[in-house]
Design an enzyme around this catalytic site. Structure first.
Site, PDB file in Angstrom:
ATOM      1  N   CYS A 134     -27.929 -28.797 -10.809  1.00 16.38           N
ATOM      2  CA  CYS A 134     -27.774 -28.210  -9.475  1.00 16.38           C
ATOM      3  C   CYS A 134     -27.490 -29.336  -8.484  1.00 16.38           C
ATOM      4  O   CYS A 134     -28.399 -29.847  -7.827  1.00 16.38           O
ATOM      5  CB  CYS A 134     -29.048 -27.448  -9.103  1.00 16.38           C
ATOM      6  SG  CYS A 134     -28.891 -26.397  -7.658  1.00 16.38           S
ATOM      7  N   CYS A 147     -19.944 -19.953  -2.955  1.00 12.63           N
ATOM      8  CA  CYS A 147     -21.046 -20.818  -2.547  1.00 12.63           C
ATOM      9  C   CYS A 147     -20.781 -21.442  -1.183  1.00 12.63           C
ATOM     10  O   CYS A 147     -19.670 -21.901  -0.910  1.00 12.63           O
ATOM     11  CB  CYS A 147     -21.247 -21.919  -3.591  1.00 12.63           C
ATOM     12  SG  CYS A 147     -22.695 -22.934  -3.327  1.00 12.63           S
TER      13      CYS A 147
END
Length: 434
Positions: free
Chosen positions: A160, A356
């Protein structure tokens, strides 16, 4: 009447509970189990880590909202799963029997991989939970009182990477607003990625160029292909390797304040189920989100096993982002419903599309990857102030959805479909399982 249990109440589990209950109605029971009694909007944790947001802005108690939708809620951690008996043992010793189980637990943070990297042990913080983000803010305030070197980035095995870039840029922006940027003797970005903007997915659009430029403009020195070996006495020990994985530099970086995204592992209760997971504790699923070993167990989000998109000199993982997770959830819900209605041959697949928004202070970066993993039909990375505003709006929108008890409002579905973005592969909705 079947009993469907959702394990985990994060950005995957809570929408899953709502969507499952809506799909199954009153004819079946849905239970949501979470170690926390509150929902937290994890994408906003970088803001909490500098005091731009407070806990109450991004977190709220779960019980009231889910129970009014007819969903049973248990605020207990799962200690053990007996997949053969279909029982979950809770922290208080009670057991919950399930007919179907959806695992959406999120990860265990593997601080043990790097000695001294646990936020409770030294100067390196985390923003992976709201608790950690609050602790990071407390340490950041100490930095403001007594400035020193900053190191931010991602550990070997991390998957991440976006929040690491976000937090680095947000901290730099906040320091400038306070007139303190010049008081920081060094600001370093350390990442296991083979290049800036790789993001665990071989980049998106011009993520490499845009993020490289962004870090440079903020005076942040970046190092790639790095693995942190330990943190000790306010020093970070870092090994940098070349394309072949051979060591080219050993660095000892002073760090007064740091934040590193750790590698993830599967949570112990899930990882301990025989044949359910890979060695990292992530659930092995087929393309329909169903366990490869247990037909009545499904999984979505960070809890599932996705192989790295490529072999990198320092290990990196593939991220599971918000819309991609919602895509997995919708597919799992459809398939559990099909099973319960006697349509076990009908299987639905998620698109794994990714949308995103990442805040970078007074600006932001957005990417659309359809699907997230290559090959892609759409591959766009954009940068500007509008993204910062879009993320602020999205936070409020998503939290409102979770309080309203809706996973995908019709207007969201219509709007995204107009943009060519869908959760499910509609052409496969009635695809027969082989």
């Amino acid at each position: 009447m079947a009993h469907v249990v959702i394990l985990g109440a994060g950005t995957g589990g809570m929408p899953a509970a709502y969507e499952m209950k809506e799909a199954l109605g009153s004819g079946h029971e849905v239970t949501l189990i979470s170690a926390n009694d509150y929902f937290q909007f994890v994408p906003s944790n970088p803001w909490v880590g500098v005091g731009w947001k407070e806990r109450d802005d991004i977190a709220f108690p779960i019980r009231h909202y889910v129970e009014r939708k007819g969903i049973h809620f248990i605020a207990q951690s799962a200690e053990q799963i007996d997949a053969e008996a279909q029982n979950i043992t809770l922290a208080d010793g009670n057991t919950v029997h399930y007919d179907y189980l959806m695992i959406a637990t999120g990860p265990k943070l593997a601080f043990e991989n790097v000695p001294g990297s646990d936020p409770h042990e030294g100067p390196v913080q985390s923003i992976c939970t709201v608790d950690h983000a609050e602790r990071a803010f407390a340490e950041y305030q100490a930095l403001l009182r007594e400035p020193g070197p900053i190191v931010i980035g991602a550990m070997a095995g991390a998957s991440c990477f976006g929040p690491a870039y976000e937090y680095a840029m947000i901290v730099a922006s906040d320091l400038k607003k306070r007139g303190m940027r010049d008081k920081i003797p060094s600001f370093t970005f350390i990442t296991s990625e083979p290049y800036i903007g790789h993001l665990g997915i071989q980049g998106v659009g011009d993520s490499k160029g845009i993020l490289t430029k962004g870090l440079k403009e903020e005076g942040i020195e970046a190092y790639t292909n790095c693995k942190v070996t330990k943190v000790e006495d306010n020093k970070m020990y870092v090994t940098q390797v070349d394309e072949k994985g051979e060591t080219i530099k050993e660095m000892v970086l002073p760090v007064k304040f740091g934040m590193m995204i750790p590698a993830f592992k599967g949570v112990p209760a899930v990882a301990g189920v025989e044949g359910l997971c890979n060695p990292g504790g992530f659930v092995l699923v087929d393309e329909h989100q169903r366990s490869k070993k247990y037909a009545n167990i499904f999984a979505a989000g960070i809890a599932i096993a996705i192989p790295p998109v490529e072999t990198t000199p320092v290990p990196t993982g593939a991220p599971k982002t918000g819309y991609m997770i919602e895509s997995m959830v919708s597919a799992a819900v459809h398939n559990i419903k099909a099973d319960l209605e006697g349509r076990k041959g009908e299987q639905t697949m998620g698109t794994w599309n990714a949308v995103c928004f990442a805040d970078m202070g007074d600006r932001g970066a957005a990417f659309i990857a359809l699907p997230q993993l290559k090959p892609r039909k759409v591959d766009v990375f954009a940068y500007g102030r509008w993204v910062h505003l879009a993320k602020v709006a999205f936070e409020k929108y998503f939290i409102r959805k979770m309080k309203m008890g809706v996973s995908e409002p019709f207007y969201e579905k219509v709007l995204f479909k107009m943009m060519g973005i869908t959760r499910l592969k509609e052409e496969d909705t009635h695809r027969k399982a082989s």
